[in-house]
Write an enzyme that holds these catalytic residues in place. Structure first.
Site, mmCIF file in Angstrom:
data_model
loop_
_atom_site.group_PDB
_atom_site.id
_atom_site.type_symbol
_atom_site.label_atom_id
_atom_site.label_comp_id
_atom_site.label_asym_id
_atom_site.label_seq_id
_atom_site.Cartn_x
_atom_site.Cartn_y
_atom_site.Cartn_z
ATOM 1 N N THR A 91 0.802 -1.135 0.160
ATOM 2 C CA THR A 91 0.038 0.252 -0.123
ATOM 3 C C THR A 91 1.465 1.222 0.153
ATOM 4 O OG1 THR A 91 -1.343 1.314 1.187
ATOM 5 C CG2 THR A 91 -0.239 0.147 1.912
ATOM 6 N N SER A 92 0.480 2.399 -0.529
ATOM 7 C CA SER A 92 1.330 3.485 -1.212
ATOM 8 C C SER A 92 0.374 4.352 0.891
ATOM 9 C CB SER A 92 1.387 4.532 -2.270
ATOM 10 O OG SER A 92 -0.246 4.664 -2.019
ATOM 11 N N ASP B 198 -8.897 -2.868 -0.710
ATOM 12 C CA ASP B 198 -9.400 -1.652 -1.598
ATOM 13 C C ASP B 198 -10.835 -0.745 -0.708
ATOM 14 O OD1 ASP B 198 -9.855 0.031 -3.481
ATOM 15 O OD2 ASP B 198 -10.278 -1.801 -5.210
HETATM 16 P P1 IMP Z 1 -8.346 3.226 -1.501
HETATM 17 O O1 IMP Z 1 -8.845 1.841 -1.218
HETATM 18 O O2 IMP Z 1 -7.186 3.962 -1.072
HETATM 19 O O3 IMP Z 1 -8.459 2.876 -3.446
HETATM 20 O O4 IMP Z 1 -9.881 4.049 -0.799
HETATM 21 C C1 IMP Z 1 -11.351 4.305 -2.043
HETATM 22 C C2 IMP Z 1 -11.400 5.722 -1.475
HETATM 23 O O5 IMP Z 1 -12.560 5.585 -0.227
HETATM 24 C C3 IMP Z 1 -10.372 6.873 -1.115
HETATM 25 O O6 IMP Z 1 -10.685 8.169 -1.533
HETATM 26 C C4 IMP Z 1 -10.728 6.885 -0.013
HETATM 27 O O7 IMP Z 1 -10.446 8.617 0.934
HETATM 28 C C5 IMP Z 1 -11.946 6.318 0.377
HETATM 29 N N1 IMP Z 1 -11.740 5.711 1.818
HETATM 30 C C6 IMP Z 1 -11.304 4.076 2.535
HETATM 31 N N2 IMP Z 1 -11.705 3.833 3.513
HETATM 32 C C7 IMP Z 1 -12.285 5.269 4.361
HETATM 33 C C8 IMP Z 1 -12.625 5.474 5.280
HETATM 34 O O8 IMP Z 1 -12.490 4.152 6.073
HETATM 35 N N3 IMP Z 1 -12.745 6.477 5.924
HETATM 36 C C9 IMP Z 1 -13.317 7.549 5.118
HETATM 37 N N4 IMP Z 1 -13.228 7.573 3.541
HETATM 38 C C10 IMP Z 1 -12.073 5.895 3.284
#
Ligand code: IMP
Length: 182
Positions: free
Chosen positions: A7-8, A65
């Site tokens: 993860t980044s 994800d």
């Molecule tokens: P990714 O899994 O990093 O691709 O996140 C997808 C999107 O969902 C991102 O814009 C995150 O900000 C949002 N997101 C994922 N998990 C959370 C959380 O626990 N709280 C708020 N936003 C979330």
């Protein structure tokens, strides 16, 4: 036992490392961005990302994800959560929800684990509602507009990590690897 989390996002890594420690698992951080294929289903996206990455990395690893699914918006932004957050953001979500009565929404987290041979997925959900205004400053992303009971995730701080979608997915995953280690 040791596992590698690709993860980044440092916040995600720290949260996962803390939960892993409770299972006696040491988490290694592979800090990198990877290609996320487009798709209409988080599970499929996570699985495909892991399959593609497995050709590049040695050994076992997992990635995660997640996304926000709003019932009245037919599951939007869902798999597009990251793009939607970067473009219209929380203000945009609140505007789309103006005057909407059904405010039910959930966060979904999907983990894809490559065990050296195959990819397996594990998921976790947190159900709540979209608030009518942004509240709190502790979280990230959609936390200020996601109501869990009477507080938004951004007002909860550490309590959030006990009940979050990510926590549930990680616990299911860590229990699985502990049962099937070796
Ligand atoms: P990714 O899994 O990093 O691709 O996140 C997808 C999107 O969902 C991102 O814009 C995150 O900000 C949002 N997101 C994922 N998990 C959370 C959380 O626990 N709280 C708020 N936003 C979330």
């Amino acid at each position: 036992m040791e596992l590698t989390f690709v993860t980044s996002n440092e916040g995600k890594f720290r949260e996962a490392a803390e939960i892993a420690a409770g299972y006696g698992i040491k988490l290694n951080w592979k800090k990198m961005k990877y290609l996320e294929p487009q798709g209409s289903n988080l599970e499929e996206i996570a699985r495909l990302s892991a399959e593609v990455l497995s050709r590049e990395l040695d050994g076992r690893f997992f990635l995660e994800d997640s996304g926000l699914f709003v019932e009245a918006l037919k599951g939007f932004p869902g798999p597009y959560s990251s793009y939607v957050f970067k473009t219209i953001g929380n203000e945009g979500i609140l505007r789309l929800m103006e005057g909407v009565e059904n405010r039910r929404a959930y966060f979904l987290a999907v983990i894809a684990y490559f065990d050296g041979k195959n990819v397996r997925t594990f998921s976790g959900k947190a159900e709540g509602e979209i608030s009518t205004e942004m509240r709190g400053s502790k979280g990230f992303g959609y936390d200020p507009v996601f109501l869990y009971g009477s507080k938004t995730f951004a007002e909860m701080g550490g309590e959030k990590n006990k009940i979050s979608h990510r926590r549930k997915a990680l616990e299911t995953f860590f229990s699985y690897v502990m049962r099937n280690q070796g």
